[in-house]
Write an enzyme that holds these catalytic residues in place. Structure first.
Site: not given
Length: 277
Positions: A203, A195, A119
């Site tokens: 990423c 989240c 998250c």
């Protein structure tokens, strides 16, 4: 081939590619256009044009919920493009190093599976997930959590709730996701974002192509009101994650290949989303 060329053209523009990649990270969630615009920093007109071309190319699906238009990646269309590239352009040649045999057959070995929950702050939701799965099925999973922008300390309401639920919090700390992207870090089998903020962020690809899922939960840290109202927000986040994690832990890992397991993980997210809409 005309449809595949249209799909390639749709993904050739950086803006449209960024929209499609974000929807894939949030899959199977149906995302409001406003959330997409905010996450990508795009004017509404630019986003609308990008979504229109992606929809026409069969890469994005649109649904209406009340007065809101929502968008999700179209896996069927994306799959047809992938099949075309492999069959026609690559003549059936897949990269043999892209995925080991272990990950294309049933995951039936006896080792523990490495699971990472992410998250933004790593102070509540991902910490909840780490504790729940660790204590629910610790004999089968090595569980970790991290944040894209970790807090300096765990949220006190989160720690209070975990201790009340009987979880050991002594070894917990907020960590940056980069700790799990080094060469000597454990290779993940599953990576979950819990989240929307974390799922919205780019990423680097994870080594070994782990199975991924998005189980977004409202941020209880942002809850306002009395302490009792704040505690309720943390309780709701904990409960929502516990339901998903129990369903995940109950999957028949020894009978599912990677493709089937990814589909089951997506089903857990889709079922949870339907229950909240």
């Amino acid at each position: 081939m005309e449809k595949e060329l249209e799909q390639l053209n749709a993904l050739a523009h950086p803006r449209r590619l960024s929209v499609f990649r974000l929807l894939m990270r949030r899959y199977p969630e149906q995302v409001p256009a406003g959330d997409l615009a905010q996450a990508l920093g795009l004017p509404a007109s630019s986003l609308s044009a990008a979504l229109s071309q992606l929809r026409h190319a069969g890469l994005v699906a649109q649904t209406r919920q009340g007065t809101s238009l929502r968008y999700a990646a179209d896996l069927g269309g994306a799959g047809r493009l992938t099949d075309y590239l492999v069959a026609d352009c690559l003549r059936g040649r897949r990269d043999p190093t892209a995925m080991s045999d272990e990950r294309t057959t049933a995951m039936s070995d006896t080792r523990k599976f490495n699971v990472l929950f992410i998250c933004s702050g790593n102070s509540a939701r991902s910490i909840f997930s780490e504790c729940i799965l660790r204590d629910w099925a610790q004999d089968r999973f090595a569980v970790y959590s991290a944040g894209t922008r970790p807090s300096s300390a765990l949220n006190p309401f989160a720690v209070e709730l975990l201790e009340a639920k009987g979880h050991d919090t002594s070894g917990l700390r907020a960590k940056h996701v980069s700790e799990f992207q080094t060469e000597d870090a454990p290779q993940m089998d599953f990576v979950f974002t819990v989240c929307d903020a974390a799922a919205n962020e780019e990423c680097p690809p994870w080594p070994g192509q782990p199975i991924t899922g998005h189980w977004g939960q409202p941020d209880p840290v942002k809850a306002e009101g009395t302490d009792a109202q704040k505690r309720l927000a943390f309780q709701q986040a904990y409960g929502g994650l516990k339901n998903r994690i129990k369903a995940f832990a109950a999957l028949p890992f020894d009978t599912l290949d990677r493709t089937s397991l990814q589909a089951r993980v997506d089903d857990i997210a889709l079922t949870a989303e339907k229950e909240t809409t």
